[in-house]
Design a protein around this motif. Structure first.
Motif, short mmCIF file in Angstrom:
data_model
loop_
_atom_site.label_atom_id
_atom_site.label_comp_id
_atom_site.label_asym_id
_atom_site.label_seq_id
_atom_site.Cartn_x
_atom_site.Cartn_y
_atom_site.Cartn_z
N SER A 221 0.84 -1.20 0.00
CA SER A 221 0.00 0.00 0.00
C SER A 221 0.87 1.25 0.00
CB SER A 221 -0.91 -0.01 1.24
OG SER A 221 -0.12 0.14 2.42
N PRO A 222 0.33 2.40 -0.43
CA PRO A 222 1.11 3.65 -0.41
C PRO A 222 1.63 4.00 0.99
CG PRO A 222 -0.84 3.91 -1.77
CD PRO A 222 -0.97 2.58 -1.09
N SER A 223 0.90 3.59 2.04
CA SER A 223 1.36 3.86 3.40
C SER A 223 2.41 2.88 3.88
CB SER A 223 0.16 3.82 4.36
OG SER A 223 -0.45 2.53 4.33
N GLU A 224 2.66 1.83 3.10
CA GLU A 224 3.69 0.82 3.37
C GLU A 224 3.46 0.03 4.67
OE1 GLU A 224 7.53 2.67 3.15
OE2 GLU A 224 7.43 2.90 0.97
N LEU A 227 -0.58 -4.77 2.77
CA LEU A 227 -0.35 -5.29 1.43
C LEU A 227 -1.48 -6.22 1.02
CD1 LEU A 227 0.74 -8.47 1.74
CD2 LEU A 227 2.90 -7.36 2.20
N ASP A 228 -1.61 -6.36 -0.28
CA ASP A 228 -2.54 -7.32 -0.88
C ASP A 228 -1.70 -8.52 -1.30
OD1 ASP A 228 -5.45 -7.42 -2.37
OD2 ASP A 228 -3.91 -8.49 -3.49
N LEU A 229 -2.05 -9.71 -0.79
CA LEU A 229 -1.24 -10.90 -1.01
C LEU A 229 -2.04 -11.93 -1.81
CD1 LEU A 229 1.48 -12.27 -0.34
CD2 LEU A 229 0.35 -13.32 1.63
N PHE A 230 -1.45 -12.31 -2.95
CA PHE A 230 -2.05 -13.33 -3.81
C PHE A 230 -0.99 -14.39 -4.05
CE2 PHE A 230 -2.88 -15.25 -7.93
CZ PHE A 230 -4.23 -15.55 -7.85
N ALA A 231 -1.42 -15.65 -4.21
CA ALA A 231 -0.46 -16.72 -4.45
C ALA A 231 -0.97 -17.68 -5.51
CB ALA A 231 -0.17 -17.49 -3.15
N ASN A 357 -5.49 -6.44 2.55
CA ASN A 357 -5.34 -5.65 3.77
C ASN A 357 -4.56 -6.39 4.86
OD1 ASN A 357 -5.78 -3.13 5.00
ND2 ASN A 357 -7.48 -3.95 6.22
N VAL A 358 -3.45 -7.03 4.46
CA VAL A 358 -2.61 -7.76 5.40
C VAL A 358 -1.66 -6.77 6.09
CG1 VAL A 358 -0.86 -9.55 5.65
CG2 VAL A 358 -2.72 -9.84 4.02
N LYS A 359 -1.62 -6.81 7.41
CA LYS A 359 -0.75 -5.92 8.17
C LYS A 359 0.70 -6.34 7.97
CE LYS A 359 0.01 -4.06 12.82
NZ LYS A 359 -0.44 -4.12 14.24
N VAL A 360 1.58 -5.38 7.68
CA VAL A 360 2.98 -5.68 7.40
C VAL A 360 3.84 -4.53 7.90
CG1 VAL A 360 2.98 -4.61 5.11
CG2 VAL A 360 4.55 -6.49 5.58
N ARG A 361 5.09 -4.84 8.22
CA ARG A 361 6.06 -3.79 8.57
C ARG A 361 7.23 -3.90 7.60
NH1 ARG A 361 8.11 -2.22 14.52
NH2 ARG A 361 6.78 -0.42 14.09
N ASN A 385 1.63 -14.23 10.88
CA ASN A 385 0.63 -15.07 10.22
C ASN A 385 -0.52 -15.38 11.18
OD1 ASN A 385 -0.72 -16.72 8.45
ND2 ASN A 385 0.69 -18.44 8.64
N ARG A 386 -1.34 -14.40 11.40
CA ARG A 386 -2.50 -14.58 12.27
C ARG A 386 -3.70 -13.84 11.69
NH1 ARG A 386 0.42 -11.30 17.19
NH2 ARG A 386 0.53 -9.24 16.17
N ALA A 387 -4.87 -14.31 12.07
CA ALA A 387 -6.11 -13.78 11.49
C ALA A 387 -6.29 -12.30 11.79
CB ALA A 387 -7.30 -14.58 11.99
N SER A 388 -5.90 -11.86 12.98
CA SER A 388 -6.09 -10.45 13.34
C SER A 388 -5.25 -9.52 12.48
CB SER A 388 -5.74 -10.25 14.82
OG SER A 388 -4.39 -10.64 15.08
N ASP A 389 -4.20 -10.07 11.84
CA ASP A 389 -3.36 -9.27 10.96
C ASP A 389 -3.70 -9.49 9.48
OD1 ASP A 389 -2.12 -8.29 13.17
OD2 ASP A 389 -0.19 -9.25 12.82
N GLY A 390 -4.78 -10.23 9.22
CA GLY A 390 -5.22 -10.43 7.85
C GLY A 390 -4.79 -11.74 7.22
N LEU A 391 -4.07 -12.59 7.96
CA LEU A 391 -3.63 -13.88 7.41
C LEU A 391 -4.29 -15.01 8.19
CD1 LEU A 391 0.14 -13.20 6.62
CD2 LEU A 391 -1.71 -13.61 4.99
N GLY A 392 -3.50 -15.80 8.94
CA GLY A 392 -4.06 -16.88 9.74
C GLY A 392 -4.34 -18.14 8.96
N LEU A 393 -3.44 -18.50 8.04
CA LEU A 393 -3.57 -19.74 7.27
C LEU A 393 -2.18 -20.24 6.92
CD1 LEU A 393 -4.66 -18.89 3.62
CD2 LEU A 393 -3.54 -17.29 5.16
N PRO A 394 -2.01 -21.56 6.69
CA PRO A 394 -0.68 -22.07 6.35
C PRO A 394 -0.15 -21.40 5.08
CG PRO A 394 -2.18 -23.88 6.86
CD PRO A 394 -3.01 -22.64 6.77
N LEU A 395 1.14 -21.06 5.10
CA LEU A 395 1.79 -20.44 3.95
C LEU A 395 2.90 -21.36 3.45
CD1 LEU A 395 2.15 -16.75 5.24
CD2 LEU A 395 0.38 -17.67 3.73
N PRO A 396 2.69 -22.07 2.34
CA PRO A 396 3.75 -22.93 1.81
C PRO A 396 4.93 -22.10 1.31
CG PRO A 396 1.60 -23.45 0.83
CD PRO A 396 1.46 -22.16 1.57
N GLY A 397 6.12 -22.67 1.38
CA GLY A 397 7.31 -21.96 0.94
C GLY A 397 7.28 -21.67 -0.54
N GLY A 398 7.91 -20.57 -0.94
CA GLY A 398 7.98 -20.21 -2.34
C GLY A 398 8.56 -18.83 -2.54
#
Length: 505
Positions: A221-224, A227-231, A357-361, A385-398
């Motif tokens: 996002s412009p505010s850094e 982020l929008d995460l697609f896989a 809208n995934v929270k990131v630093r 990787n938690r639901a409150s930050d917009g994720l909360g699901l297994p993330l396979p390596g890549g």
């Protein structure tokens, strides 16, 4: 190979016990499966930051095929054509035969220019010559006098010559396919039945030459801070066999296997053409390169399957088809909801996940090694990787491609890799160097315990940035914290500003 010797011993033992010669068997051929399922496992030794190489895949697949067969009474050789060329024969399980399997064999020496020539050694073939300018075509008989390695030597009525050394377009024509060559990899089993039967047979086996990985596309996002995460889930098949309309799934994790050795197999030989200087038997002329005209199965990959993951490519919203994640013990299974074709020598991508809208630093980081001088800084994406930050699901390596959002079109900021991450784990992705962040380490004192000094950090960014310095050894100073086993000093650097940090051992 060991499994070939084992099959030969099994065949000899079966013949000695039954007194039935192979020639007395009736041959039943299944040309292909009626239904097929492909489950792909990742290369266990390929790190997340190393891309798949379609020419050398070290993952594997569990393939399960259903075939309808008609067996005559008596003993039959049932041939399963079109199995994967990288099949591990010892893993094959055949179920559904009335009286089971007596033995199994892999007949996988495939048709290729090299194999054809090798099997035609000493036999008569036809040589066709075409003149380039006039188009005149002349054919004559020839006898093959050499194998496919090195020059292809032919004997004609005029003497001995090497193929393609005349400068003309020359082609070898064959009257028939030599015995023992197959157009498709074939597994055969021997079975017996008292009466003619029809049966739905299931063939399951492991095969090499497959792999898969996740490819993430992230838009900052412009505010850094979001982020929008697609896989994508990217499937790769370097085998010569295609699996059409297959129920397909992938497995994330590291299932235990006691042996990861690839079986050596060379089913297709290339044909090497070389010319020697006239009237000599010396080494080939260096200026004439070997021409490899050996054919492998079709390597024509549809353009839609060749797209580089994340390169100037927006994520489809919403995706037309998305893999569904399921639990498989400690492993994760990603099931593609519709049958797809896992084509030979190609890659395929299917949407795997999308989170907005995934929270990131965005972290700028330098490693302090103690030698002094200028220290490079890297940009690191950090997310929980938690639901409150917009994720909360297994993330396979890549791999991950990071784009900047907010403009007319996304711009690539960098790329990196993410390892397997479970729910609630912290994920960090290093996405490249930060040339606008300068860190200088000045050593003021050296002791047996270490060095004392100061870090001077400057930034050319037009906004404040979060900066971290990671110490390789022991250090003391105000504000030091421990992160992942390393001592870290963290601070905000003002826009177009500088900060100074003093430390000692």
């Amino acid at each position: 190979m060991a499994w070939r010797r084992a099959f030969a011993v099994a065949l000899a033992l079966a013949i000695s016990l039954t007194g039935t010669a192979a020639g007395a068997q009736q041959v039943v051929t299944s040309s292909g499966p009626d239904k097929v399922s492909v489950t792909i496992y990742r290369d266990p030794f390929r790190s997340a930051d190393r891309k798949m190489n379609l020419g050398w895949l070290n993952g594997y697949a569990l393939i399960s095929e259903t075939r309808h067969v008609r067996l005559p009474a008596g003993e039959s050789s049932l041939r399963f054509e079109g199995v994967a060329g990288g099949i591990l024969p010892q893993s094959a399980i055949v179920s559904g035969l009335p009286n089971g399997v007596v033995e199994k064999n892999l007949d996988a020496e495939l048709l290729s220019p090299g194999n054809l020539l090798d099997r035609s050694l000493g036999r008569r073939v036809h040589l066709r010559r075409t003149w380039k300018k006039s188009g005149r075509v002349v054919e004559e008989d020839a006898i093959v006098r050499s194998g496919p390695d090195g020059a292809v030597v032919l004997q004609t009525a005029d003497g001995f010559e090497a193929l393609r050394c005349t400068g003309l377009n020359e082609t070898i024509l064959y009257d028939r396919v030599p015995e023992g060559l197959s157009a498709k990899p074939t597994l055969s089993v021997r079975t017996r039945t008292a009466v003619p039967v029809e049966a739905d047979v299931t063939l399951s086996y492991l095969s090499w030459d497959f792999d898969w990985q996740a490819n993430y596309v992230a838009t900052l996002s412009p505010s850094e801070d979001r982020l929008d995460l697609f896989a994508w889930v990217t499937l790769a098949n370097s085998d010569e066999t295609s699996f059409v309309h297959a129920d397909t799934q992938t497995i994330a994790g590291h299932p235990n296997r006691s042996d990861y050795d690839r079986p050596y197999h060379e089913f297709t030989k290339p044909l090497q053409l070389r010319c020697w200087p006239s009237d000599t038997t010396a080494a080939p002329i260096d200026a004439i390169e070997a021409e490899d005209i050996g054919f492998l199965p079709d390597r024509n990959i549809h353009e839609s399957l060749r797209r580089l993951p994340g390169v100037a490519m927006a994520a489809p919203l919403p995706p037309a088809m998305q893999a569904q994640q399921e639990n498989l013990g400690d492993l994760k299974l990603y099931r593609i909801p519709e049958p797809v074709t896992v084509a030979a020598n190609s890659e395929k991508q299917v949407a795997m996940l999308h989170r907005g809208n995934v929270k990131v630093r965005l972290v700028y980081r330098s490693d302090v090694l103690g030698a002094g001088g200028w220290l490079p800084a890297s940009r690191v994406l950090r997310m929980r990787n938690r639901a409150s930050d917009g994720l909360g699901l297994p993330l396979p390596g890549g791999t991950m491609m990071l784009f900047a959002g907010g403009g007319e079109r996304p711009l690539l900021l960098g790329s990196g890799a993410i390892e397997d991450k479970a729910v609630d784990e912290e994920a960090e992705v290093t996405i490249g160097s930060a040339s606008g962040i300068k860190t200088h380490m000045a050593v003021t004192r050296r002791t047996p315990q270490g060095v004392s000094g100061e870090l001077i950090v400057t930034s050319d960014r037009d906004r404040p940035i979060y900066y971290e310095a990671r110490f390789a050894g022991p250090a003391r100073g105000k504000g030091l914290i421990r992160r992942n086993g390393r001592l870290v000093w963290a601070a905000m650097v003002p826009a177009h500003g500088r900060i100074v940090y003093r430390f000692k051992p």
